[in-house]
Design a protein around this motif. Structure first.
Motif, PDB file in Angstrom:
ATOM      1  N   GLN A 231       0.822  -1.203   0.000  1.00  0.00           N
ATOM      2  CA  GLN A 231       0.000   0.000   0.000  1.00  0.00           C
ATOM      3  C   GLN A 231       0.856   1.254   0.000  1.00  0.00           C
ATOM      4  OE1 GLN A 231      -2.854  -0.146   3.192  1.00  0.00           O
ATOM      5  NE2 GLN A 231      -3.395   2.001   3.023  1.00  0.00           N
ATOM      6  N   THR A 232       0.280   2.360  -0.450  1.00  0.00           N
ATOM      7  CA  THR A 232       0.931   3.655  -0.329  1.00  0.00           C
ATOM      8  C   THR A 232       0.979   4.075   1.142  1.00  0.00           C
ATOM      9  OG1 THR A 232      -1.185   4.779  -0.624  1.00  0.00           O
ATOM     10  CG2 THR A 232       0.154   4.431  -2.599  1.00  0.00           C
ATOM     11  N   LYS A 233       1.831   5.039   1.416  1.00  0.00           N
ATOM     12  CA  LYS A 233       1.880   5.631   2.754  1.00  0.00           C
ATOM     13  C   LYS A 233       2.102   7.124   2.574  1.00  0.00           C
ATOM     14  CE  LYS A 233       4.369   5.573   7.163  1.00  0.00           C
ATOM     15  NZ  LYS A 233       5.490   4.979   7.939  1.00  0.00           N
ATOM     16  N   ALA A 234       1.077   7.890   2.903  1.00  0.00           N
ATOM     17  CA  ALA A 234       1.171   9.338   2.715  1.00  0.00           C
ATOM     18  C   ALA A 234       1.939   9.974   3.883  1.00  0.00           C
ATOM     19  CB  ALA A 234      -0.239   9.928   2.633  1.00  0.00           C
ATOM     20  N   PRO A 235       2.663  11.041   3.591  1.00  0.00           N
ATOM     21  CA  PRO A 235       2.850  11.653   2.265  1.00  0.00           C
ATOM     22  C   PRO A 235       4.130  11.219   1.569  1.00  0.00           C
ATOM     23  CG  PRO A 235       3.631  13.168   3.938  1.00  0.00           C
ATOM     24  CD  PRO A 235       3.171  11.932   4.681  1.00  0.00           C
ATOM     25  N   ASP A 236       4.963  10.415   2.252  1.00  0.00           N
ATOM     26  CA  ASP A 236       6.313  10.179   1.748  1.00  0.00           C
ATOM     27  C   ASP A 236       6.461   8.925   0.888  1.00  0.00           C
ATOM     28  OD1 ASP A 236       5.688   8.790   4.067  1.00  0.00           O
ATOM     29  OD2 ASP A 236       7.780   8.462   4.603  1.00  0.00           O
ATOM     30  N   ALA A 237       5.451   8.092   0.791  1.00  0.00           N
ATOM     31  CA  ALA A 237       5.546   6.868  -0.017  1.00  0.00           C
ATOM     32  C   ALA A 237       4.300   6.756  -0.898  1.00  0.00           C
ATOM     33  CB  ALA A 237       5.690   5.643   0.884  1.00  0.00           C
ATOM     34  N   PRO A 238       4.256   7.517  -1.994  1.00  0.00           N
ATOM     35  CA  PRO A 238       3.043   7.571  -2.818  1.00  0.00           C
ATOM     36  C   PRO A 238       2.960   6.492  -3.896  1.00  0.00           C
ATOM     37  CG  PRO A 238       4.613   9.189  -3.593  1.00  0.00           C
ATOM     38  CD  PRO A 238       5.277   8.490  -2.440  1.00  0.00           C
ATOM     39  N   ARG A 239       3.750   5.418  -3.749  1.00  0.00           N
ATOM     40  CA  ARG A 239       3.740   4.342  -4.743  1.00  0.00           C
ATOM     41  C   ARG A 239       3.159   3.070  -4.151  1.00  0.00           C
ATOM     42  NH1 ARG A 239       8.286   7.308  -5.238  1.00  0.00           N
ATOM     43  NH2 ARG A 239       8.723   8.169  -7.316  1.00  0.00           N
ATOM     44  N   MET A 240       2.449   2.282  -4.990  1.00  0.00           N
ATOM     45  CA  MET A 240       1.885   1.025  -4.524  1.00  0.00           C
ATOM     46  C   MET A 240       2.096  -0.050  -5.584  1.00  0.00           C
ATOM     47  SD  MET A 240      -1.013   0.249  -6.478  1.00  0.00           S
ATOM     48  CE  MET A 240      -2.067  -0.724  -5.433  1.00  0.00           C
ATOM     49  N   GLY A 241       1.965  -1.309  -5.141  1.00  0.00           N
ATOM     50  CA  GLY A 241       2.070  -2.442  -6.061  1.00  0.00           C
ATOM     51  C   GLY A 241       1.204  -3.581  -5.571  1.00  0.00           C
ATOM     52  N   VAL A 242       0.626  -4.298  -6.510  1.00  0.00           N
ATOM     53  CA  VAL A 242      -0.209  -5.440  -6.159  1.00  0.00           C
ATOM     54  C   VAL A 242       0.098  -6.592  -7.103  1.00  0.00           C
ATOM     55  CG1 VAL A 242      -2.131  -4.644  -7.607  1.00  0.00           C
ATOM     56  CG2 VAL A 242      -2.590  -6.230  -5.744  1.00  0.00           C
ATOM     57  N   SER A 254       0.137  -4.957 -10.925  1.00  0.00           N
ATOM     58  CA  SER A 254      -0.183  -3.558 -11.217  1.00  0.00           C
ATOM     59  C   SER A 254       0.582  -2.664 -10.262  1.00  0.00           C
ATOM     60  CB  SER A 254      -1.695  -3.307 -11.074  1.00  0.00           C
ATOM     61  OG  SER A 254      -2.410  -3.843 -12.154  1.00  0.00           O
ATOM     62  N   LEU A 255       1.245  -1.675 -10.828  1.00  0.00           N
ATOM     63  CA  LEU A 255       1.959  -0.663 -10.054  1.00  0.00           C
ATOM     64  C   LEU A 255       1.255   0.665 -10.274  1.00  0.00           C
ATOM     65  CD1 LEU A 255       5.604  -1.576 -11.140  1.00  0.00           C
ATOM     66  CD2 LEU A 255       4.244  -2.569  -9.275  1.00  0.00           C
ATOM     67  N   ALA A 256       1.240   1.495  -9.247  1.00  0.00           N
ATOM     68  CA  ALA A 256       0.579   2.791  -9.369  1.00  0.00           C
ATOM     69  C   ALA A 256       1.314   3.821  -8.530  1.00  0.00           C
ATOM     70  CB  ALA A 256      -0.885   2.705  -8.936  1.00  0.00           C
ATOM     71  N   GLY A 257       1.161   5.064  -8.906  1.00  0.00           N
ATOM     72  CA  GLY A 257       1.728   6.165  -8.140  1.00  0.00           C
ATOM     73  C   GLY A 257       0.828   7.371  -8.219  1.00  0.00           C
ATOM     74  N   MET A 258       0.780   8.140  -7.133  1.00  0.00           N
ATOM     75  CA  MET A 258       0.026   9.374  -7.130  1.00  0.00           C
ATOM     76  C   MET A 258       0.811  10.454  -7.879  1.00  0.00           C
ATOM     77  SD  MET A 258      -2.479   8.115  -5.525  1.00  0.00           S
ATOM     78  CE  MET A 258      -3.012   7.004  -4.210  1.00  0.00           C
ATOM     79  N   ARG A 259       0.187  11.610  -8.045  1.00  0.00           N
ATOM     80  CA  ARG A 259       0.790  12.693  -8.830  1.00  0.00           C
ATOM     81  C   ARG A 259       2.217  12.986  -8.362  1.00  0.00           C
ATOM     82  NH1 ARG A 259      -3.071  15.930  -8.504  1.00  0.00           N
ATOM     83  NH2 ARG A 259      -3.919  15.653 -10.607  1.00  0.00           N
ATOM     84  N   GLY A 260       3.132  12.994  -9.334  1.00  0.00           N
ATOM     85  CA  GLY A 260       4.532  13.209  -9.037  1.00  0.00           C
ATOM     86  C   GLY A 260       5.315  11.931  -8.830  1.00  0.00           C
ATOM     87  N   ALA A 261       4.610  10.799  -8.713  1.00  0.00           N
ATOM     88  CA  ALA A 261       5.281   9.508  -8.512  1.00  0.00           C
ATOM     89  C   ALA A 261       4.711   8.462  -9.460  1.00  0.00           C
ATOM     90  CB  ALA A 261       5.108   9.054  -7.058  1.00  0.00           C
ATOM     91  N   GLU A 262       4.272   8.884 -10.632  1.00  0.00           N
ATOM     92  CA  GLU A 262       3.666   7.979 -11.598  1.00  0.00           C
ATOM     93  C   GLU A 262       4.716   7.042 -12.206  1.00  0.00           C
ATOM     94  OE1 GLU A 262       3.717  11.272 -11.718  1.00  0.00           O
ATOM     95  OE2 GLU A 262       1.758  12.134 -12.261  1.00  0.00           O
ATOM     96  N   PRO A 263       4.334   5.807 -12.568  1.00  0.00           N
ATOM     97  CA  PRO A 263       5.279   4.923 -13.260  1.00  0.00           C
ATOM     98  C   PRO A 263       5.677   5.518 -14.600  1.00  0.00           C
ATOM     99  CG  PRO A 263       3.325   3.717 -12.516  1.00  0.00           C
ATOM    100  CD  PRO A 263       3.027   5.171 -12.357  1.00  0.00           C
ATOM    101  N   ASP A 271      10.026  -1.342 -14.291  1.00  0.00           N
ATOM    102  CA  ASP A 271      11.087  -1.876 -13.427  1.00  0.00           C
ATOM    103  C   ASP A 271      11.576  -0.824 -12.431  1.00  0.00           C
ATOM    104  OD1 ASP A 271      10.880  -4.290 -14.717  1.00  0.00           O
ATOM    105  OD2 ASP A 271      12.601  -3.953 -16.041  1.00  0.00           O
ATOM    106  N   ASP A 272      11.698   0.422 -12.875  1.00  0.00           N
ATOM    107  CA  ASP A 272      12.142   1.487 -11.970  1.00  0.00           C
ATOM    108  C   ASP A 272      11.134   1.690 -10.841  1.00  0.00           C
ATOM    109  OD1 ASP A 272      14.378   1.853 -13.503  1.00  0.00           O
ATOM    110  OD2 ASP A 272      13.672   3.681 -14.493  1.00  0.00           O
ATOM    111  N   HIS A 273       9.863   1.664 -11.182  1.00  0.00           N
ATOM    112  CA  HIS A 273       8.813   1.848 -10.170  1.00  0.00           C
ATOM    113  C   HIS A 273       8.808   0.680  -9.190  1.00  0.00           C
ATOM    114  CE1 HIS A 273       5.187   4.243  -9.174  1.00  0.00           C
ATOM    115  NE2 HIS A 273       4.731   3.112  -8.659  1.00  0.00           N
ATOM    116  N   LEU A 274       8.975  -0.518  -9.727  1.00  0.00           N
ATOM    117  CA  LEU A 274       9.003  -1.718  -8.895  1.00  0.00           C
ATOM    118  C   LEU A 274      10.114  -1.614  -7.846  1.00  0.00           C
ATOM    119  CD1 LEU A 274       7.596  -4.574  -8.811  1.00  0.00           C
ATOM    120  CD2 LEU A 274       9.502  -5.388 -10.212  1.00  0.00           C
ATOM    121  N   ALA A 275      11.263  -1.095  -8.263  1.00  0.00           N
ATOM    122  CA  ALA A 275      12.411  -0.991  -7.357  1.00  0.00           C
ATOM    123  C   ALA A 275      12.224   0.085  -6.291  1.00  0.00           C
ATOM    124  CB  ALA A 275      13.673  -0.695  -8.162  1.00  0.00           C
TER     125      ALA A 275
END
Length: 445
Positions: A231-242, A254-263, A271-275
């Motif tokens: 899960q994401t963790k606001a405000p410092d970890a706006p990326r998630m993966g399932v 599926s990988l996702a990111g909020m505004r400013g942290a989009e894949p 791969d960059d988002h996954l890491a």
């Protein structure tokens, strides 16, 4: 004048859009409309494959426990049919490893589960059932290009068959029109053309973007679970993966990111988002996995809730994403669409027809069906600093602070975790988190 001279209130219903929200709405009206016409711009494939008209279909989907219950009420036996089509049963605890904002959720003997499969399998199981109903017909490869009627009452739709010859527009009168066209609905524009006032709207936009890919499950790999949610963790970890198991011995990730942290785009962006996720579990799981398809991106746009119950012409009901869209990271959309179909069924049953009184009550039912999901998703979206719109004020901050304590409780107390799962699965209202046993466990922390 009605669309049926012989049975006022039981004439023709037209459904705009043949996705999940549309076909379940059509199914809900059986027995109360003499004729139900689903107008779908695509042509349905013979096999369960991804189609262009469902751009979100290539990404991980969840039908929450409440959604499965609603679908089972509408279509008894649907769980068994999904399992027979290859869906995997995933318990919400034990089979699912969930890294929440406060840490890994503690395991407990969960009664709830979801069935995990690709969206085309879910769509086909539901569509095959709907096609068994003689009163429902499909106009495939056809666009709805406008509404009939006035600012006071919608009396049908204008349709045109798709193709290079641009077929002429024809009219399809109806006593009830259901808008299930999804996020891209044109009904607000068409209502304005009829002289109607726009429905009041709420908006929240966390700027979420997705990247998804199918993988062949490596032989011999044991994650200690079937599914993973980071899960994401606001405000410092706006990326998630399932990671979810799907038919064909595959995983969908599926990988996702909020505004400013989009894949980023393509395989490199994936791969960059996954890491950069909060935990390396997904990256390690995929190290030996062979891709089963390309990386697919998706930007769903803002969350919008349209209040048609506050102002709408007679003869029109708007359901699913056309009425309320949510940030997809919370997995609420399909379940709320099932709630909308339930609302239609119950109101049609109460009135015994598809007349204006049914439509008015159904609009109130649809609004109620989306209220809790909207409240929860919006309150979480506004935790991210780049989010625009959404709830604010002292009450929202108070709710967030209490939820933070609940999330901390999910890492150590099964009573809290069970209640949290019930609320997130839309089985119980948020007030469940204030039950004395849950409240005591939260405060002990």
């Amino acid at each position: 004048m009605t669309s049926s001279d012989t049975a006022p209130g039981r004439g023709t219903a037209v459904v705009i859009g043949g996705g999940l929200a549309g076909v379940t709405a059509a199914w809900a009206l059986r027995g109360f409309a003499e004729r139900i016409v689903v107008v779908e711009r695509d042509r349905y494939p013979e096999e369960p494959v991804f189609r262009a008209g469902v751009p979100q279909g290539r990404h991980a989907h969840l039908v929450l426990e409440a959604g499965h219950r609603a679908l089972e009420e509408l279509m008894p036996g649907s769980r068994q049919e999904l399992a027979a089509a290859g869906a995997h049963r995933v318990s919400v605890s034990g089979d699912l490893k969930w890294l929440g904002a406060a840490g890994w959720l503690i395991e407990y003997p969960a009664r709830m589960a979801f069935l995990s499969c690709t969206r085309p399998v879910l769509d086909k199981v539901v569509l095959d059932r709907v096609r068994t109903e003689p009163s429902i017909e499909f106009l495939e490869g056809t666009d709805v290009v406008g509404l009939l009627g006035s600012a006071r009452a919608v009396t049908g739709v204008k349709v045109r068959e798709r193709g290079p010859d641009r077929a002429e527009v024809r009219e399809l009168p109806a006593e009830l029109v259901i808008d299930a066209a999804g996020r891209s609905t044109s009904v607000p524009k068409w209502l304005a053309e009829l002289g109607g006032r726009p429905a009041p709207e709420e908006r929240v936009d966390a700027g979420v973007a997705y990247a998804s890919r199918l993988f062949h499950r490596p032989s011999g790999v044991d994650l200690g679970c079937q599914a993973v949610y980071l899960q994401t963790k606001a405000p410092d970890a706006p990326r998630m993966g399932v990671l979810l198991p799907v038919e064909g011995d595959r995983w969908i990730v599926s990988l996702a990111g909020m505004r400013g942290a989009e894949p980023g785009p393509g395989e490199k962006g994936f791969d960059d988002h996954l890491a950069r996720l909060r935990d390396p579990l997904l990256q390690e799981a995929l190290r030996e996995a062979e891709p089963a398809g390309e990386v697919r991106g998706f930007q769903p746009g803002p969350g919008v809730r349209r209040h048609y119950e506050r102002g709408c012409p007679d003869g029109l009901v708007v359901v699913g994403d056309a009425a309320s869209t949510f940030n997809p990271v919370y997995g609420q959309g399909v379940t709320v669409a099932m709630f909308c179909a339930q609302a239609l069924r119950r109101t049609a049953t109460r009135h015994g027809d598809i007349g204006h009184a049914t439509a008015r009550e159904a609009r109130r039912g649809v609004a109620a069906a989306s209220k809790v999901a909207w409240m929860m998703s919006g309150a979480e979206d506004v935790r991210f600093p780049a989010t625009t719109g959404g709830p604010s004020g002292a009450m929202t901050r108070l709710q967030q602070r209490y939820l933070d304590k609940v999330l901390a409780g999910t890492t150590r107390d099964p009573v809290v975790t069970a209640a949290f799962h019930e609320v997130l699965s839309l089985v119980e209202p948020p007030s469940r988190l204030f039950h004395p046993t849950v409240l005591a466990a939260v405060l002990r922390g």
